[in-house]
Scaffold this motif. Structure first.
Motif, PDB file in Angstrom:
ATOM      1  N   ALA A 189       0.826  -1.204   0.000  1.00 55.69           N
ATOM      2  CA  ALA A 189       0.000   0.000   0.000  1.00 55.69           C
ATOM      3  C   ALA A 189       0.864   1.258   0.000  1.00 55.69           C
ATOM      4  N   GLU A 190       1.939   1.230   0.778  1.00 55.36           N
ATOM      5  CA  GLU A 190       2.837   2.382   0.826  1.00 55.36           C
ATOM      6  C   GLU A 190       3.423   2.668  -0.553  1.00 55.36           C
ATOM      7  N   ARG A 191       3.832   1.613  -1.256  1.00 56.37           N
ATOM      8  CA  ARG A 191       4.413   1.796  -2.587  1.00 56.37           C
ATOM      9  C   ARG A 191       3.358   2.291  -3.580  1.00 56.37           C
ATOM     10  N   MET A 192       2.129   1.785  -3.492  1.00 54.49           N
ATOM     11  CA  MET A 192       1.080   2.238  -4.397  1.00 54.49           C
ATOM     12  C   MET A 192       0.783   3.719  -4.187  1.00 54.49           C
ATOM     13  N   VAL A 193       0.761   4.140  -2.942  1.00 56.40           N
ATOM     14  CA  VAL A 193       0.492   5.556  -2.664  1.00 56.40           C
ATOM     15  C   VAL A 193       1.625   6.422  -3.205  1.00 56.40           C
ATOM     16  N   GLU A 194       2.857   5.949  -3.108  1.00 55.77           N
ATOM     17  CA  GLU A 194       3.982   6.686  -3.682  1.00 55.77           C
ATOM     18  C   GLU A 194       3.786   6.878  -5.182  1.00 55.77           C
ATOM     19  N   LEU A 195       3.375   5.832  -5.869  1.00 61.67           N
ATOM     20  CA  LEU A 195       3.164   5.919  -7.315  1.00 61.67           C
ATOM     21  C   LEU A 195       1.991   6.834  -7.650  1.00 61.67           C
ATOM     22  N   LEU A 196       0.912   6.716  -6.893  1.00 63.56           N
ATOM     23  CA  LEU A 196      -0.268   7.541  -7.144  1.00 63.56           C
ATOM     24  C   LEU A 196       0.020   9.016  -6.910  1.00 63.56           C
ATOM     25  N   ALA A 197       0.854   9.290  -5.903  1.00 61.94           N
ATOM     26  CA  ALA A 197       1.158  10.681  -5.557  1.00 61.94           C
ATOM     27  C   ALA A 197       1.879  11.415  -6.683  1.00 61.94           C
ATOM     28  N   GLU A 198       2.460  10.673  -7.611  1.00 67.35           N
ATOM     29  CA  GLU A 198       3.123  11.297  -8.752  1.00 67.35           C
ATOM     30  C   GLU A 198       2.118  11.957  -9.693  1.00 67.35           C
ATOM     31  N   ASP A 199       0.867  11.467  -9.672  1.00 66.35           N
ATOM     32  CA  ASP A 199      -0.145  11.948 -10.615  1.00 66.35           C
ATOM     33  C   ASP A 199      -1.403  12.516  -9.969  1.00 66.35           C
ATOM     34  N   PHE A 200      -1.609  12.231  -8.684  1.00 69.44           N
ATOM     35  CA  PHE A 200      -2.841  12.664  -8.030  1.00 69.44           C
ATOM     36  C   PHE A 200      -2.538  13.321  -6.684  1.00 69.44           C
ATOM     37  N   PRO A 201      -3.442  14.184  -6.201  1.00 71.06           N
ATOM     38  CA  PRO A 201      -3.229  14.862  -4.910  1.00 71.06           C
ATOM     39  C   PRO A 201      -3.567  13.946  -3.741  1.00 71.06           C
ATOM     40  N   ILE A 202      -2.682  13.012  -3.465  1.00 74.20           N
ATOM     41  CA  ILE A 202      -2.940  12.013  -2.435  1.00 74.20           C
ATOM     42  C   ILE A 202      -1.658  11.750  -1.646  1.00 74.20           C
ATOM     43  N   THR A 203      -1.766  11.627  -0.343  1.00 72.52           N
ATOM     44  CA  THR A 203      -0.625  11.339   0.513  1.00 72.52           C
ATOM     45  C   THR A 203      -0.937  10.137   1.390  1.00 72.52           C
TER      46      THR A 203
END
Length: 288
Positions: A103-117
């Protein structure tokens, strides 16, 4: 009796506290409900206490997230297993740890394109729950990226997405074996839900039967009609029982409590076979 043997609370990826799931089940006219949070029994105590107060039957359970060697996701429902059985507990703990890292890695990837932390995601996680894709979906909804969890899983969080990261999960045959060793009753959850992704071939079903599979969840909204018909034939041929359940997640999914139910004789078969935990039915306690 109206019996629903597949529900989730905030302890995994539902949106309600365990006690609130029990209250909702009673309000929906159910006589017996099982709490089957993903890879945890953390809600059992609260749910059992609520069931006794309200006077509704309660079956303690868990849904084990598994994966075949081909990478196909499989879920095994376990009823009445010993929550402290060492080998099963170790396997579940290993999977939960892997899911957190994933989950931590997915959030890192998502944060590159979306406003999510990570903090945004963690705000949607219930006490004691492990962060999973549903919580990431909730954060995406809160950020206005998608309308609901369904849209998130259909696009951004699908296993085909560039943001998807795999994680360790036990083989379903091993899960069935461990559930039986822990005194539990294993049931294959939504086995032919092809809309969720790839489903296993018949040989995996047979391996699970050989390992001690007790039943298949035939009546589930994600099983197509032709799949349900096949499951009924397979169950008869292999001496399995059939369950029907909602897979309720509160507001996290459209599934409604009691939309599918399990026959009373199947409930008593589960109670007879389970030897690792205790179920509650108003009027008497079934000790395993």
């Amino acid at each position: 009796m109206r019996i629903d043997l597949h529900t989730h609370s905030k302890i995994s990826d539902g949106t309600e506290e365990p006690a609130d799931v029990i209250r909702a089940a009673a309000d929906a006219g159910l006589d017996v409900v099982a709490l089957t949070d993903h890879d945890t029994t953390g809600g059992w105590e609260q749910a059992a206490a609520a069931a006794r107060r309200i006077g509704i039957g309660f079956v303690p359970g868990m849904e084990i997230s598994c994966r075949t060697v081909e990478g196909i996701s499989v879920h095994v429902l376990s009823y009445l297993h010993d929550p402290q059985y060492p080998d099963l507990l170790a396997e579940i703990s290993k999977a939960r740890d892997a899911r957190l890292t994933r989950a931590e890695r997915m959030v890192e990837l998502l944060a590159e394109d979306f406003p999510i932390t990570w903090e945004d995601v963690h705000a949607h996680v219930g006490h004691g729950a492990t962060v999973g894709r549903p919580h990431i979906a909730d954060a995406l909804v809160a950020a206005g990226v998608v309308a609901d969890r369904t849209e998130a899983f259909a696009n951004i969080l699908t296993s085909h997405s560039r943001y998807y990261v795999t994680h360790y999960a036990p083989d379903p045959v091993l899960a069935v074996e461990l559930v039986r060793q822990a005194g539990g009753v294993p049931v294959f959850a939504h086995p032919v839900a092809s809309a969720r992704g790839r489903v296993v071939a018949e040989d995996v079903f047979r391996q699970m039967v050989d390992a001690g599979l007790a039943g298949v969840e035939a009546d589930h909204r994600d099983n197509p009609p032709e799949g349900q018909a096949w499951l009924r034939r397979f169950a008869i041929e292999n001496g399995l029982f059939l369950t029907g359940s909602s897979d309720y997640h509160g507001t996290g999914k459209p599934n409604r409590l009691g939309e599918n139910v399990t026959a009373e004789e199947v409930l008593y078969r589960i109670l007879d076979e389970g030897s690792g935990a205790e179920a509650f039915l108003p009027g008497h306690t079934t000790a395993s």
